[in-house]
Design a protein around this motif. Structure first.
Motif, PDB file in Angstrom:
ATOM      1  N   PRO A   1      83.804  36.860 -62.866  1.00  0.00           N
ATOM      2  CA  PRO A   1      84.392  35.734 -62.119  1.00  0.00           C
ATOM      3  C   PRO A   1      83.482  35.157 -61.030  1.00  0.00           C
ATOM      4  CG  PRO A   1      85.490  37.810 -61.579  1.00  0.00           C
ATOM      5  CD  PRO A   1      84.546  38.101 -62.698  1.00  0.00           C
ATOM      6  N   LYS A   2      82.381  35.830 -60.715  1.00  0.00           N
ATOM      7  CA  LYS A   2      81.438  35.297 -59.718  1.00  0.00           C
ATOM      8  C   LYS A   2      80.470  34.289 -60.338  1.00  0.00           C
ATOM      9  CE  LYS A   2      81.624  39.308 -56.705  1.00  0.00           C
ATOM     10  NZ  LYS A   2      80.893  40.365 -56.039  1.00  0.00           N
ATOM     11  N   MET A   3      80.521  34.154 -61.689  1.00  0.00           N
ATOM     12  CA  MET A   3      79.622  33.235 -62.378  1.00  0.00           C
ATOM     13  C   MET A   3      80.411  32.286 -63.272  1.00  0.00           C
ATOM     14  SD  MET A   3      76.319  35.501 -63.457  1.00  0.00           S
ATOM     15  CE  MET A   3      77.153  36.962 -64.081  1.00  0.00           C
ATOM     16  N   SER A   4      79.864  31.096 -63.447  1.00  0.00           N
ATOM     17  CA  SER A   4      80.425  30.105 -64.358  1.00  0.00           C
ATOM     18  C   SER A   4      79.349  29.680 -65.340  1.00  0.00           C
ATOM     19  CB  SER A   4      80.912  28.870 -63.601  1.00  0.00           C
ATOM     20  OG  SER A   4      82.060  29.157 -62.846  1.00  0.00           O
ATOM     21  N   ARG A   5      79.793  29.155 -66.484  1.00  0.00           N
ATOM     22  CA  ARG A   5      78.870  28.568 -67.450  1.00  0.00           C
ATOM     23  C   ARG A   5      79.176  27.081 -67.517  1.00  0.00           C
ATOM     24  NH1 ARG A   5      75.821  30.937 -70.783  1.00  0.00           N
ATOM     25  NH2 ARG A   5      77.067  32.850 -70.804  1.00  0.00           N
ATOM     26  N   ILE A   6      78.141  26.276 -67.351  1.00  0.00           N
ATOM     27  CA  ILE A   6      78.263  24.823 -67.453  1.00  0.00           C
ATOM     28  C   ILE A   6      77.442  24.389 -68.664  1.00  0.00           C
ATOM     29  CG2 ILE A   6      77.750  22.600 -66.368  1.00  0.00           C
ATOM     30  CD1 ILE A   6      77.996  24.049 -63.639  1.00  0.00           C
ATOM     31  N   THR A   7      78.061  23.625 -69.563  1.00  0.00           N
ATOM     32  CA  THR A   7      77.367  23.099 -70.732  1.00  0.00           C
ATOM     33  C   THR A   7      77.395  21.579 -70.649  1.00  0.00           C
ATOM     34  OG1 THR A   7      78.103  25.010 -72.020  1.00  0.00           O
ATOM     35  CG2 THR A   7      77.247  23.123 -73.253  1.00  0.00           C
ATOM     36  N   ILE A   8      76.213  20.982 -70.770  1.00  0.00           N
ATOM     37  CA  ILE A   8      76.057  19.534 -70.647  1.00  0.00           C
ATOM     38  C   ILE A   8      75.398  18.989 -71.911  1.00  0.00           C
ATOM     39  CG2 ILE A   8      74.777  17.707 -69.441  1.00  0.00           C
ATOM     40  CD1 ILE A   8      75.188  19.291 -66.860  1.00  0.00           C
ATOM     41  N   THR A   9      75.929  17.877 -72.411  1.00  0.00           N
ATOM     42  CA  THR A   9      75.305  17.138 -73.506  1.00  0.00           C
ATOM     43  C   THR A   9      74.820  15.818 -72.937  1.00  0.00           C
ATOM     44  OG1 THR A   9      76.879  18.103 -75.051  1.00  0.00           O
ATOM     45  CG2 THR A   9      75.649  16.204 -75.825  1.00  0.00           C
ATOM     46  N   THR A  10      73.552  15.486 -73.194  1.00  0.00           N
ATOM     47  CA  THR A  10      72.971  14.248 -72.685  1.00  0.00           C
ATOM     48  C   THR A  10      71.944  13.716 -73.668  1.00  0.00           C
ATOM     49  OG1 THR A  10      71.937  13.237 -70.733  1.00  0.00           O
ATOM     50  CG2 THR A  10      71.101  15.397 -71.393  1.00  0.00           C
ATOM     51  N   ARG A  11      71.565  12.487 -73.495  1.00  0.00           N
ATOM     52  CA  ARG A  11      70.471  11.894 -74.271  1.00  0.00           C
ATOM     53  C   ARG A  11      69.346  11.585 -73.298  1.00  0.00           C
ATOM     54  NH1 ARG A  11      71.737  10.755 -79.430  1.00  0.00           N
ATOM     55  NH2 ARG A  11      73.933  10.717 -79.926  1.00  0.00           N
ATOM     56  N   ALA A  12      68.152  12.064 -73.647  1.00  0.00           N
ATOM     57  CA  ALA A  12      67.020  11.860 -72.756  1.00  0.00           C
ATOM     58  C   ALA A  12      65.725  12.020 -73.543  1.00  0.00           C
ATOM     59  CB  ALA A  12      67.051  12.884 -71.620  1.00  0.00           C
ATOM     60  N   HIS A  13      64.668  11.402 -73.047  1.00  0.00           N
ATOM     61  CA  HIS A  13      63.343  11.606 -73.624  1.00  0.00           C
ATOM     62  C   HIS A  13      62.935  13.051 -73.318  1.00  0.00           C
ATOM     63  CE1 HIS A  13      58.987  11.448 -74.030  1.00  0.00           C
ATOM     64  NE2 HIS A  13      59.210  10.454 -74.876  1.00  0.00           N
ATOM     65  N   PRO A  14      62.439  13.783 -74.318  1.00  0.00           N
ATOM     66  CA  PRO A  14      62.136  15.207 -74.119  1.00  0.00           C
ATOM     67  C   PRO A  14      61.230  15.515 -72.914  1.00  0.00           C
ATOM     68  CG  PRO A  14      61.990  14.666 -76.440  1.00  0.00           C
ATOM     69  CD  PRO A  14      62.202  13.371 -75.707  1.00  0.00           C
ATOM     70  N   LEU A  15      60.210  14.714 -72.695  1.00  0.00           N
ATOM     71  CA  LEU A  15      59.301  14.989 -71.572  1.00  0.00           C
ATOM     72  C   LEU A  15      59.989  14.792 -70.222  1.00  0.00           C
ATOM     73  CD1 LEU A  15      55.998  13.383 -72.909  1.00  0.00           C
ATOM     74  CD2 LEU A  15      56.623  15.812 -72.827  1.00  0.00           C
ATOM     75  N   LEU A  16      60.807  13.751 -70.120  1.00  0.00           N
ATOM     76  CA  LEU A  16      61.513  13.513 -68.863  1.00  0.00           C
ATOM     77  C   LEU A  16      62.613  14.548 -68.647  1.00  0.00           C
ATOM     78  CD1 LEU A  16      61.741   9.619 -68.928  1.00  0.00           C
ATOM     79  CD2 LEU A  16      60.110  11.062 -67.699  1.00  0.00           C
ATOM     80  N   LEU A  17      63.236  14.996 -69.743  1.00  0.00           N
ATOM     81  CA  LEU A  17      64.258  16.034 -69.619  1.00  0.00           C
ATOM     82  C   LEU A  17      63.640  17.332 -69.118  1.00  0.00           C
ATOM     83  CD1 LEU A  17      67.271  16.661 -69.995  1.00  0.00           C
ATOM     84  CD2 LEU A  17      66.677  17.602 -72.218  1.00  0.00           C
ATOM     85  N   GLU A  18      62.404  17.631 -69.531  1.00  0.00           N
ATOM     86  CA  GLU A  18      61.719  18.840 -69.050  1.00  0.00           C
ATOM     87  C   GLU A  18      61.607  18.822 -67.528  1.00  0.00           C
ATOM     88  OE1 GLU A  18      60.806  21.784 -70.368  1.00  0.00           O
ATOM     89  OE2 GLU A  18      61.885  21.020 -72.122  1.00  0.00           O
TER      90      GLU A  18
END
Length: 161
Positions: free
Chosen positions: A44-61
């Motif tokens: 309970p001290k941790m959460s998992r966040i999952t995000i879906t997005t569209r981005a250019h691979p280099l900028l996402l890095e």
């Protein structure tokens, strides 16, 4: 600029403001978050966040490097590849036209959906699957008349094997 779809999951400290700081990084780079799911883990001290997005691979890095630097982020993984189990859940309120109940029931059965609520003129259906499966079901339900729709967004875990 080519923008590919990416699924990122983060293990974070379960504290106020963490999600806001993460989403702020995306907004600051001009990336739209298509889906976001967050909930406590078995710890309970941790959460998992999952995000879906569209981005250019280099900028996402670059964005991922900034996320990793946030104090409350314990781990960040890119789940875009095939080494993850990815699922989404949808609740769909669909009209049940007279004389088409059997056809609708067959579609629901084919997608292993469950009828959660029945009314004289509607069903509320629950279905889980990958994003494409949910989209395919929705395409089949459009002719019946979708009154309401709620989707969870993508949840993902790396395969242990």
């Amino acid at each position: 600029m080519d923008q590919n779809k990416h699924i990122l999951t983060m293990l974070v400290e379960n504290e106020p403001g963490v999600t806001a700081r993460i989403t702020g990084l995306f907004a600051g780079r001009g990336y739209n978050i298509e889906t976001i799911c967050g909930a406590p883990t078995a710890n309970p001290k941790m959460s998992r966040i999952t995000i879906t997005t569209r981005a250019h691979p280099l900028l996402l890095e670059q964005c991922k490097k900034q996320i990793k630097r946030l104090v409350n982020v314990i781990k960040l993984r890119d789940m875009t590849g095939e080494k993850a189990v990815k699922r989404e859940m949808a609740l769909i309120c669909v009209k049940v036209p007279s004389g088409e109940k059997e056809q609708l029931n067959q579609i629901i059965k084919t997608f292993q959906g469950r009828i959660m609520d029945k009314g004289p003129e509607y069903y509320i259906i629950e279905v889980t699957g990958n994003e494409d499966t949910i989209d395919e079901l929705l395409d089949l339900l459009v002719p019946f008349g979708i009154k309401k729709l709620a989707r969870s967004g993508v949840l993902a875990l790396y395969k242990e094997s």
